[in-house]
Design an enzyme around this catalytic site. Sequence first.
Site, mmCIF file in Angstrom:
data_model
loop_
_atom_site.group_PDB
_atom_site.id
_atom_site.type_symbol
_atom_site.label_atom_id
_atom_site.label_comp_id
_atom_site.label_asym_id
_atom_site.label_seq_id
_atom_site.Cartn_x
_atom_site.Cartn_y
_atom_site.Cartn_z
ATOM 1 N N HIS A 1 -7.396 -0.439 5.467
ATOM 2 C CA HIS A 1 -6.400 0.366 6.051
ATOM 3 C C HIS A 1 -6.203 1.480 5.004
ATOM 4 O O HIS A 1 -6.331 2.576 5.349
ATOM 5 C CB HIS A 1 -5.197 -0.527 6.193
ATOM 6 C CG HIS A 1 -4.081 0.278 6.769
ATOM 7 N ND1 HIS A 1 -3.898 0.861 8.055
ATOM 8 C CD2 HIS A 1 -2.992 0.509 6.185
ATOM 9 C CE1 HIS A 1 -2.943 1.435 8.183
ATOM 10 N NE2 HIS A 1 -2.100 1.314 6.880
ATOM 11 N N ASP B 1 -0.236 -3.666 6.374
ATOM 12 C CA ASP B 1 -0.802 -3.230 7.484
ATOM 13 C C ASP B 1 -2.175 -3.678 7.623
ATOM 14 O O ASP B 1 -3.098 -2.753 8.212
ATOM 15 C CB ASP B 1 -0.548 -1.651 7.461
ATOM 16 C CG ASP B 1 0.652 -1.076 7.772
ATOM 17 O OD1 ASP B 1 1.682 -1.959 8.227
ATOM 18 O OD2 ASP B 1 0.903 0.368 7.691
ATOM 19 N N HIS C 1 1.317 3.871 1.918
ATOM 20 C CA HIS C 1 1.745 4.674 3.012
ATOM 21 C C HIS C 1 3.367 4.911 2.841
ATOM 22 O O HIS C 1 4.163 3.965 2.537
ATOM 23 C CB HIS C 1 1.432 4.263 4.374
ATOM 24 C CG HIS C 1 0.074 4.296 4.467
ATOM 25 N ND1 HIS C 1 -0.783 3.750 5.514
ATOM 26 C CD2 HIS C 1 -0.912 5.453 4.108
ATOM 27 C CE1 HIS C 1 -2.017 4.165 5.658
ATOM 28 N NE2 HIS C 1 -1.821 5.115 4.696
ATOM 29 N N HIS D 1 4.574 -4.450 11.169
ATOM 30 C CA HIS D 1 4.924 -3.857 12.355
ATOM 31 C C HIS D 1 5.120 -4.844 13.285
ATOM 32 O O HIS D 1 4.162 -5.738 13.436
ATOM 33 C CB HIS D 1 4.009 -2.723 12.494
ATOM 34 C CG HIS D 1 3.664 -1.307 11.529
ATOM 35 N ND1 HIS D 1 4.706 -0.219 11.644
ATOM 36 C CD2 HIS D 1 3.170 -1.415 10.465
ATOM 37 C CE1 HIS D 1 4.380 0.223 10.600
ATOM 38 N NE2 HIS D 1 3.641 0.036 10.079
ATOM 39 N N ASP E 1 5.848 4.837 5.203
ATOM 40 C CA ASP E 1 6.650 4.042 5.719
ATOM 41 C C ASP E 1 6.855 2.321 4.921
ATOM 42 O O ASP E 1 7.502 1.685 5.335
ATOM 43 C CB ASP E 1 6.123 3.788 7.229
ATOM 44 C CG ASP E 1 4.965 3.217 7.481
ATOM 45 O OD1 ASP E 1 3.970 3.765 6.817
ATOM 46 O OD2 ASP E 1 4.602 2.144 8.203
ATOM 47 N N HIS E 2 6.099 2.333 3.679
ATOM 48 C CA HIS E 2 6.115 1.164 2.968
ATOM 49 C C HIS E 2 6.710 1.367 1.702
ATOM 50 O O HIS E 2 7.243 0.349 1.063
ATOM 51 C CB HIS E 2 4.748 0.562 2.853
ATOM 52 C CG HIS E 2 4.179 0.348 4.300
ATOM 53 N ND1 HIS E 2 4.076 -0.930 4.781
ATOM 54 C CD2 HIS E 2 3.826 0.962 5.422
ATOM 55 C CE1 HIS E 2 3.520 -1.157 5.911
ATOM 56 N NE2 HIS E 2 3.560 0.121 6.577
ATOM 57 N N HIS F 1 0.862 -1.428 -0.245
ATOM 58 C CA HIS F 1 -0.024 -0.067 -0.080
ATOM 59 C C HIS F 1 0.683 1.314 0.027
ATOM 60 O O HIS F 1 2.132 1.189 0.326
ATOM 61 C CB HIS F 1 -1.052 -0.096 1.104
ATOM 62 C CG HIS F 1 -0.339 0.189 2.517
ATOM 63 N ND1 HIS F 1 0.468 -0.777 3.088
ATOM 64 C CD2 HIS F 1 -0.516 1.173 3.440
ATOM 65 C CE1 HIS F 1 0.885 -0.442 4.311
ATOM 66 N NE2 HIS F 1 0.166 0.703 4.567
#
Length: 256
Positions: free
Chosen positions: A108, A130, A54, A168, A56-57, A52
């Site tokens: 999410h 996530d 985001h 995570h 942090d990915h 996805h």
Amino acid sequence: MQLVALSAFVDNYIWMLHDGARAVVVDPGEAAPVQFALDELALTLVGILVTHHHEDHIGGIDELRDRLHGPIWGPRRESIPPPYTPLDDADHIEALGLDFEVIDVPGHTAGHIAFYAAQAPDAPILFCGDTLFSCGCGRLFEGTAAQMHASLARLAALPGSTRVCCAHEYTLANLRFALAVEPGNTDLQDYAARCRDLRARGEATLPSSIALERRTNPFLRWAEPVVACSARGHGAASDDPVAVFAALRAWKNGFG
Ligand code: ZN
Ligand code: FE
């Protein structure tokens, strides 16, 4: 075939799968941990899988491009750094000789996908970003409770032996909530003790398994009377699975 969790940021994992010569990574939010592992193990990066959009990915993708000898795969319905190969539900890709099926898991984010390798050596592998965490699930940033419930139901239906590779390390915090929902669940109590030991030694609690999540994860246990009862105590109007799920998710958002 080796499955490795590379630590990134504070509590992210960048999953790496390698055969001793070639590697693929999932959701490289930063490049450095991947570059370090590639150098240390003398691996060639042959693919990047993205669940996805985001930061942090995806934050490390552009920096990894000059070492990448292969495709970047990601969700068609989200914007990730181009160029990449866009994927839809039920698509199949081949990475390291393994077949991965794409599973749409909105909730999410609106276009979140997961990657499932049914024929992986030892046991199936799920890269779920996530969406599903051990004893928890992602927050509903873009999707509805009904969507997330349906997405989690699809993942829960995978074989019990499936290794669940979440993005995570949230397990201990999730366990505190899970125990508030189901204080009498002995599987949960045992799992919490095990995870506390692992974290005290600085080790990952992941991968989990679908079988373990079915026994311990409140967000997959909407049909359990105890879970539904707890949810009713926190705003669920009925025992309808989506109502139970939505109440649990809202309760968790404000959980200390
Ligand atoms: Zn995310
Ligand atoms: Fe994340």
